[in-house]
Write a protein that holds these residues in place. Structure first.
Motif, PDB file in Angstrom:
ATOM      1  N   CYS A 265       0.825  -1.204   0.000  1.00 20.75           N
ATOM      2  CA  CYS A 265       0.000   0.000   0.000  1.00 20.75           C
ATOM      3  C   CYS A 265       0.863   1.260   0.000  1.00 20.75           C
ATOM      4  O   CYS A 265       0.584   2.222  -0.720  1.00 20.75           O
ATOM      5  N   ARG A 266       1.898   1.250   0.800  1.00 24.57           N
ATOM      6  CA  ARG A 266       2.754   2.432   0.856  1.00 24.57           C
ATOM      7  C   ARG A 266       3.394   2.695  -0.502  1.00 24.57           C
ATOM      8  O   ARG A 266       3.499   3.843  -0.954  1.00 24.57           O
ATOM      9  N   SER A 267       3.814   1.635  -1.173  1.00 25.49           N
ATOM     10  CA  SER A 267       4.434   1.779  -2.495  1.00 25.49           C
ATOM     11  C   SER A 267       3.449   2.357  -3.504  1.00 25.49           C
ATOM     12  O   SER A 267       3.799   3.242  -4.289  1.00 25.49           O
ATOM     13  N   GLU A 268       2.188   1.885  -3.465  1.00 26.97           N
ATOM     14  CA  GLU A 268       1.204   2.356  -4.442  1.00 26.97           C
ATOM     15  C   GLU A 268       0.760   3.784  -4.144  1.00 26.97           C
ATOM     16  O   GLU A 268       0.573   4.580  -5.074  1.00 26.97           O
ATOM     17  N   TYR A 269       0.595   4.124  -2.876  1.00 30.32           N
ATOM     18  CA  TYR A 269       0.269   5.507  -2.519  1.00 30.32           C
ATOM     19  C   TYR A 269       1.409   6.439  -2.927  1.00 30.32           C
ATOM     20  O   TYR A 269       1.176   7.554  -3.424  1.00 30.32           O
ATOM     21  N   GLN A 353      -3.049  -3.377  -5.795  1.00 30.37           N
ATOM     22  CA  GLN A 353      -3.106  -4.510  -4.870  1.00 30.37           C
ATOM     23  C   GLN A 353      -3.519  -4.075  -3.469  1.00 30.37           C
ATOM     24  O   GLN A 353      -3.921  -4.893  -2.646  1.00 30.37           O
ATOM     25  N   CYS A 354      -3.422  -2.787  -3.192  1.00 27.52           N
ATOM     26  CA  CYS A 354      -3.783  -2.272  -1.875  1.00 27.52           C
ATOM     27  C   CYS A 354      -5.302  -2.257  -1.741  1.00 27.52           C
ATOM     28  O   CYS A 354      -5.993  -1.695  -2.594  1.00 27.52           O
ATOM     29  N   SER A 359     -11.300   0.348  -5.075  1.00 23.66           N
ATOM     30  CA  SER A 359     -12.389   1.041  -5.781  1.00 23.66           C
ATOM     31  C   SER A 359     -11.908   1.638  -7.104  1.00 23.66           C
ATOM     32  O   SER A 359     -12.680   1.752  -8.061  1.00 23.66           O
ATOM     33  N   LEU A 360     -10.623   2.026  -7.172  1.00 20.85           N
ATOM     34  CA  LEU A 360     -10.083   2.563  -8.426  1.00 20.85           C
ATOM     35  C   LEU A 360     -10.050   1.492  -9.506  1.00 20.85           C
ATOM     36  O   LEU A 360     -10.251   1.785 -10.691  1.00 20.85           O
ATOM     37  N   ASN A 361      -9.806   0.246  -9.111  1.00 20.72           N
ATOM     38  CA  ASN A 361      -9.831  -0.860 -10.074  1.00 20.72           C
ATOM     39  C   ASN A 361     -11.233  -1.023 -10.660  1.00 20.72           C
ATOM     40  O   ASN A 361     -11.396  -1.220 -11.872  1.00 20.72           O
ATOM     41  N   GLU A 362     -12.260  -0.918  -9.807  1.00 19.44           N
ATOM     42  CA  GLU A 362     -13.638  -1.066 -10.273  1.00 19.44           C
ATOM     43  C   GLU A 362     -14.016   0.072 -11.219  1.00 19.44           C
ATOM     44  O   GLU A 362     -14.645  -0.161 -12.257  1.00 19.44           O
ATOM     45  N   VAL A 363     -13.627   1.283 -10.871  1.00 20.18           N
ATOM     46  CA  VAL A 363     -13.930   2.436 -11.727  1.00 20.18           C
ATOM     47  C   VAL A 363     -13.268   2.276 -13.090  1.00 20.18           C
ATOM     48  O   VAL A 363     -13.884   2.540 -14.129  1.00 20.18           O
TER      49      VAL A 363
END
Length: 559
Positions: A265-269, A353-354, A359-363
């Motif tokens: 999560c930290r990497s993706e943020y 993966q976070c 929700s961004l994947n769904e959008v």
């Protein structure tokens, strides 16, 4: 103008044109050099601007206080002690400031017309620090508020420093007079003494913005004036998630805020923040009646270039305008579609993966499916849009008085004309050349409502089609006016008379509202009348640049 701008005017009144050298006890000396956000003035406002805002405040202040009175009256009475005390104290504060509409009256409660101030972060903890002219007068005001409210503010000490406290859920508000400074901050209720000392400035930062010259460097790099500038650094904010004491208070108040960040999560943020690392903002002009305020969302090079490609301003987007309202939009439909497809494909091909970003994947997945649909002409040919309103008067009885024009930028104007001829039988024999010359539209093209049939003309060029409604519109000049070349995405220009039109609309709207809601509308009408009297012209531009998305607001006030 919004209600929030009027609140900011109060803060502006705490500044003046007196110059002085940097001071180790100035607010910037308490701002950590690595603060993730700051908005501050390193020099007082020019005297001409302070005087102008002071005059305006005298006009707007009664209406503003009335709006807050109305909001407070709608808060239901409660037997819950903290909520009841909050309402009592808020009412006492409103009573205390009700007549304070000049710098001299604010000086009576301790504020100086020569103040500097800063809103900044100690980590994620927001801190407001403002110089006071007379701390004892401010203390006396607090005592009057407590007496009128019949309730004492909470008090405590941070070592030898007395503070006023206000608990809100799991966060705690602190207000203190530290030397000559008023300090206001919100901390988690479990903050330790060391953090409280840092927030209050009892313990100075290892390095401050005053020492490093960080704000001065920003001003020099961006051409900002020292009267109000700053930044929001998203990369620093992300680095503080789940590691900064102030974040716990934010997480407690926002249910969807991630409580813990693992390595993924930290990497993706961090990667998201790198795409749009910061916002910078500040005044670039402040000369009496003329003000320009600029802000920019910095973007990484690839994303910035993608936005630059979306700039497709219509004719007239760079032309001077004295209209009631004039807005231009870049609207290259197919380019926008390709841009969105590229963004959604990138997420679908490499989903987050976070869990907090799921929700961004769904959008992106839904967007990808919808964007596959064919965009038919003439919509697919759109490149831009411009709407100009010179006059709009809708009387209670009689026909409207309208003078307006709508321009549609298109890569295929003749195709648009042909489509209109298919839809409207009265246009089948209508002839229009792409020479920019206006032609009267046939009568009866639109349904005749109660005998109202305004004069309408149309003109076309190789890049646009424009329709004029009513008189006083030079379509030939409108369709051939200068086009912006600075990466413009949007431009809106409106005059002070625009607020007169809003007033007229509110009058009609008010007649349909329940009696208990009309007072708020009347207060807003009073504000609109003031804005119409003050404002000569406002222009807002949004441009795509090599650095990011830039917003520039230019305001010209009446003498």
């Amino acid at each position: 103008m919004s209600n929030y701008r009027s609140i900011l005017l109060v803060i502006v009144l705490l500044a003046t044109a007196c110059s002085r050298p940097p001071d180790e006890n100035a607010p910037l000396a308490f701002v950590p050099s690595d603060t993730p956000f700051v908005m501050a003035n390193s020099e007082p406002m020019p005297e001409a601007n302070v005087e102008m805002w002071a005059r305006q405040m005298q006009g707007v202040w009664p209406s503003m206080v009335g709006l807050y009175d109305d909001m407070l009256s709608k808060i239901p009475d409660t037997s819950e002690p903290e909520a009841a005390r909050f309402k009592q104290v808020t009412q006492a504060i409103l009573d205390e400031i009700r007549q304070r509409d000049t710098p001299a009256k604010w000086a009576e409660v301790g504020f100086s017309a020569k103040s500097l101030g800063a809103l900044y972060g100690v980590g994620m903890i927001p801190v407001l620090r403002v110089e006071l002219g007379d701390p004892d007068k401010f203390r006396a005001m607090v005592a009057r508020v407590e007496a009128k409210a019949g309730a004492k503010l909470g008090t405590s000490h941070v070592d030898d420093q007395p503070v006023w406290t206000l608990r809100t859920g799991k966060a705690e508000g602190l207000m203190a007079i530290e030397d000559q400074h008023l300090v206001i901050a919100f901390l988690p209720d479990n903050a330790d003494n060391a953090l409280r000392r840092r927030v209050l400035g009892l313990d100075r930062p290892k390095k401050s913005l005053a020492e490093t010259g960080g704000l001065d460097n920003l001003n020099k790099a961006e051409g900002y004036l020292p009267f109000g500038s700053g930044w929001i650094d998203f990369t620093r904010l992300v680095a503080l998630i789940d590691t900064d004491p102030g974040y716990s208070a934010i997480a407690q108040m926002a249910a969807d805020t991630p409580k813990n960040l693992d390595a993924t999560c930290r990497s993706e943020y961090t990667a998201l923040a790198a795409r749009a690392p910061r916002i910078v903002l500040g005044y670039t002009r402040l000369e009496g009646r003329h003000m320009t305020f600029s802000g920019r969302l910095d973007l990484d090079t690839k994303l910035a270039q993608a936005f630059v490609k979306l700039s497709s301003p219509p004719p007239g987007s760079a032309a001077p305008s004295s209209a009631l309202y004039d807005i231009s939009l870049s609207l290259p439909v197919l380019k926008i579609k390709d841009f969105l497809i590229e963004r959604s494909n990138a997420i679908v091909d490499a989903p987050f993966q976070c869990p907090a970003l799921a929700s961004l994947n769904e959008v992106a997945t839904k967007a990808k499916l919808r964007l596959r649909q064919f965009v038919p002409p003439p919509l697919s040919d759109f490149t831009g849009l411009r709407l100009m309103v010179n006059r709009l008067d809708i009387p209670e009885n009689g026909n409207p008085d309208v003078s307006a024009a709508v321009l549609i930028g298109s890569s295929n104007p003749m195709g648009m004309i042909g489509m209109a001829q298919l839809v409207a039988p009265t246009l089948r024999d209508f002839k229009l050349a792409l020479d920019g010359k206006p032609v009267d539209l046939p009568a009866g093209i639109f349904p005749n409502q109660a005998g109202y049939a305004p004069a309408m003309q149309v003109a076309a060029s190789e890049s646009a089609v424009v329709i004029g409604i009513g008189a006083d519109i030079d379509l030939a000049a409108f369709i051939s006016a200068d086009t912006a070349t600075d990466g413009q995405l949007m431009r809106a220009v409106y005059s002070g008379k625009f607020y007169d039109m809003l007033d007229s609309m509110l009058t009609r709207f008010s007649a349909m509202m329940p009696e208990n809601q009309r007072a708020t509308i009347e207060q807003q009408k009073t504000l609109n009348a003031l804005y119409a009297r003050w404002i000569d012209r406002i222009e807002v531009r949004v441009n795509a640049t090599a650095k990011g998305i830039e917003m520039i607001q230019t305001t010209e006030m009446k003498p």
